[in-house]
Scaffold this active site. Structure first.
Site, PDB file in Angstrom:
ATOM      1  CE1 TYR A 142      47.003  46.355  44.941  1.00 28.37           C
ATOM      2  CE2 TYR A 142      46.917  48.576  44.055  1.00 28.37           C
ATOM      3  CZ  TYR A 142      47.056  47.222  43.867  1.00 28.37           C
ATOM      4  OH  TYR A 142      47.254  46.722  42.598  1.00 28.37           O
ATOM      5  CG  ASP A 237      51.522  54.399  47.961  1.00 31.99           C
ATOM      6  OD1 ASP A 237      51.366  55.303  47.107  1.00 31.99           O
ATOM      7  OD2 ASP A 237      51.258  53.204  47.740  1.00 31.99           O
ATOM      8  CE  LYS A 265      45.401  55.581  41.919  1.00 29.07           C
ATOM      9  NZ  LYS A 265      44.815  54.613  41.010  1.00 29.07           N
TER      10      LYS A 265
HETATM   11  N1  HOZ Z   1      44.064  49.276  41.666  1.00 27.75           N
HETATM   12  C1  HOZ Z   1      43.402  50.365  41.026  1.00 27.75           C
HETATM   13  C2  HOZ Z   1      42.536  51.104  41.974  1.00 27.75           C
HETATM   14  N2  HOZ Z   1      42.987  51.316  43.271  1.00 27.75           N
HETATM   15  C3  HOZ Z   1      42.579  49.876  39.875  1.00 27.75           C
HETATM   16  C4  HOZ Z   1      43.172  50.235  38.615  1.00 27.75           C
HETATM   17  C5  HOZ Z   1      42.345  49.844  37.376  1.00 27.75           C
HETATM   18  O1  HOZ Z   1      41.686  48.826  37.371  1.00 27.75           O
HETATM   19  O2  HOZ Z   1      42.405  50.583  36.430  1.00 27.75           O
END
Ligand code: HOZ
Length: 427
Positions: A142, A237, A265
């Site tokens: 992802y 990534d 992050k």
């Molecule tokens: N796609 C995010 C985790 N891999 C989730 C982000 C969120 O919902 O804050």
């Protein structure tokens, strides 16, 4: 009715699904989300006054835990001087220097606001640099919600069962070639067929969005070799793994230098910041130094730079990772031991302070393994842990994070809850 439930009902009338990011809605675990009022250290409190030990950590950023005093102080001092200028500030240089010092493959860096923005920008830069269009991504990886990536994607897309999203133009989707994670032969086949058209290979060196699946060293080395042979850009990534598994990212653990790295992050210390960076010759193609356009009103925002810089400084202090990893290793090893001792049909993957229990018997080394997980059992496990004051990500396909703020008592309490819950499910 709980206050969280009331708020969720209200939220659904004004936001799609009641949330601003899908996986938070708790849909796949059949529950309603908690509305969070506050957090301190490794603990969060919901609007109904319930407390939880938090293993989500805002999906990764909070390696120092919630409301860390030094981070808050620096953010408040910075905020008192104004929150945004859309003009250069000195903090941008300081954070860039700190990132370059920590991540050895990064010569130059551009700050953006989210991991999605970082990956979208990185592939544009790779395409502009190579003058090619195709990218290779891996099934179950992802890279945020950019059009080019929502094809066989992990994270919320996989959790919702929509790994390939409607709305992605076919013409663009055709430019994304999909290979199997940890399956170098599948990448070789793509290069044999499309080598001269492949601008970039983008990979999570440790996949964290189909649960946690470490890349095999020979797989990642093979990607480096293929990109070198074919003049393609290798993008790691590291939005999730950067500053998490090692101060220099997963690339430092594996000893592999990608051409570009995307970060997010932890780099924002809990505020919205992300970055992409890498080799000077590539980064100098980015506007205004070069012709590849990418911009943002809030990029390099002083508050986000302050939170990120202070976080990076704190985690760079001697002994930080040793202490964090020791604690995390103890935690994961105890779970591993318990699974083996009770012969549970589960599998555990972890790298330093990130890990994932898969509700699947036998090793999980790729997407095909991960999707065999019993998500109904996971939902039971999630709900039972929540009821016992332990908050993990509401999806089988996300990571569990341990922060420097987790105390040995909190970790031991959590281990006891995990063991009791698993015994209830399986025995
Ligand atoms: N796609 C995010 C985790 N891999 C989730 C982000 C969120 O919902 O804050």
């Amino acid at each position: 009715m709980s206050k969280s439930k009331q708020l969720f009902e209200q939220a659904k009338t004004v936001m799609p699904g009641g949330v601003n990011s899908p996986v938070r809605a708790f849909g796949s675990v059949g529950l309603d989300p908690l509305f969070i009022e506050s957090g301190k250290g490794a603990t969060i409190r919901d609007v109904d006054g319930n407390e939880y030990i938090d293993y989500v950590g805002s999906w990764g950023p909070l390696i120092l835990g919630h409301a860390h005093e030094e981070v808050l102080d620096f953010v408040s001092q910075t905020a008192a001087k104004g929150t945004s200028f859309g003009a250069p500030v000195e903090l941008e240089i300081r954070i860039a220097e700190q990132i370059i010092k920590m991540v050895s493959s990064v010569d130059m860096v551009r700050m953006v606001n989210s991991g999605t923005e970082a990956t979208m920008s990185a592939i544009r830069v790779a395409r502009g640099f190579t003058r090619r269009n195709k990218i290779v991504k891996f099934e179950g990886c992802y890279h945020g919600h950019g059009d080019s990536f929502l094809i066989k994607a992990g994270s919320g897309a996989l959790t919702l069962g929509e790994p390939t999203s409607p709305g992605v133009p076919q013409a663009l989707a055709e430019q994304t070639l999909i290979a199997g994670y940890n399956d170098l032969a599948s990448v070789e086949r793509l290069f044999n067929q499309h080598g001269v058209d492949i601008a970039a290979v983008i990979v999570e060196p440790i996949a964290g969005n189909m649960g946690v699946i470490p890349g095999r060293a020979d797989f990642l080395q093979g990607l480096r070799r293929l990109c070198d042979e074919h003049g393609s850009v290798l993008i790691f990534d590291e939005v999730m793994t950067g500053f998490r598994v090692h101060p220099g990212g997963a690339q430092a653990l594996y000893g592999i230098k990608p051409d570009l790295t995307t970060m997010g992050k932890i780099i924002g210390g809990g505020l919205p910041a992300a970055a992409y960076g890498g080799k000077k010759e590539i980064m100098l193609q980015v506007a205004p130094a070069g012709p590849i356009y990418q911009a943002g009103t809030l990029s390099g925002n002083p508050l986000a730079m302050a939170a990120g810089l202070k976080t990076l400084e704190i985690i760079s202090r001697p002994g930080f990772y040793e202490a964090l990893n020791q604690k995390a290793q103890h935690f994961f090893k105890e779970i591993e031991k318990f699974i083996a001792q009770e012969k549970l049909p589960l599998s555990l993957n972890y790298v330093n302070s990130m890990g994932c229990v898969f509700f699947k018997d036998g090793a999980v080394s790729g997407y095909a393994d991960a999707v065999q997980s019993d998500t109904e059992q996971f939902a039971r496990y999630f709900g039972a842990l929540l009821g016992r004051g332990v908050y993990i990500a509401p999806s089988q396909f996300e990571a569990l994070f341990i922060s420097a703020a987790h105390t040995p008592e909190q970790l031991d309490f959590t281990l006891a809850q995990i063991q009791e819950v698993l015994m209830k499910i399986y025995k």
